[in-house]
Design an enzyme around this catalytic site. Sequence first.
Site, PDB file in Angstrom:
ATOM      1  N   ASP A 105      13.364   3.779 -20.243  1.00  0.00           N
ATOM      2  CA  ASP A 105      12.285   4.396 -19.926  1.00  0.00           C
ATOM      3  C   ASP A 105      11.313   3.875 -19.409  1.00  0.00           C
ATOM      4  OD1 ASP A 105      14.078   6.763 -19.472  1.00  0.00           O
ATOM      5  OD2 ASP A 105      13.219   7.392 -21.960  1.00  0.00           O
TER       6      ASP A 105
HETATM    7  N1  URA Z   1      16.706   6.499 -24.465  1.00  0.00           N
HETATM    8  C1  URA Z   1      15.986   7.600 -24.097  1.00  0.00           C
HETATM    9  O1  URA Z   1      15.765   8.596 -24.173  1.00  0.00           O
HETATM   10  N2  URA Z   1      15.370   6.662 -22.953  1.00  0.00           N
HETATM   11  C2  URA Z   1      15.829   5.128 -23.432  1.00  0.00           C
HETATM   12  O2  URA Z   1      14.854   4.597 -21.947  1.00  0.00           O
HETATM   13  C3  URA Z   1      16.923   4.677 -23.460  1.00  0.00           C
HETATM   14  C4  URA Z   1      18.015   5.495 -23.298  1.00  0.00           C
END
Ligand code: URA
Length: 235
Positions: A105
């Site tokens: 993310d």
């Molecule tokens: N899970 C998440 O919620 N975010 C990420 O960036 C990676 C795995």
Amino acid sequence: MEMRLDKIISDSGSATRSIARNMISAGRVKVNGIVCKKPESKFDPENCEIKVDNEVISYRRNIYVMMYKPIGVLSATEDAVDKTVISLLPEELQKRGLFPVGRLDKDSEGFLLLTDDGAFAHTIMSPKKHVDKVYFITVDGILTQDDVETFSKGITLSDGANCKPAKLELITDTEAFVTLKEGKYHQVKRMIASCGKKVLTLKRISIGPIELDKNLMPGEWRYLSCDEEKLLKNS
Ligand code: URA
């Protein structure tokens, strides 16, 4: 397949295209033992020996990059608004059509693989291949042994998505390692949310047997070594 000599050298990661051209013109490059001063000369990189300053270079058919993705940058190849991980690579590599293997993310950080090898990316991301991805998280709320057990049984998220059994290892009651074999959208955050807590920070620290290089700072990258490449492909 025959390719221009300057492109072979820049694809090998030894130099940018323009530096490769200068090195060739300066007589620093030998092909099969003979100096070649013409950057436009074509050779099959898989069937000849190319030396720069008498050191053999190895041609990369595919490229595998380990990046420390910083917070605030998108795991995407292009975006109209935000900076992408591709923009953190040198121009020569940006032209190679690399893409991120799975996403982190925008507000997450850590180990991101980038490649131009679609089959490899598919293998790493497929839940059937069981490649572990490990995340270090800090949470708002108190993590408990009940949460550890909930993770170990698998979790059905609010939209009905089924998450396979996963490992939650408590470090303290607000810090933990999470190990997943799959990569659903916001998966760690949503699994933690289903336990009634909120992820505050998330950093991916390993993919399969490979750990994020401790010498890399956020935004930095390096090529995977041949050994790492093999380890991942066999994992
Ligand atoms: N899970 C998440 O919620 N975010 C990420 O960036 C990676 C795995």
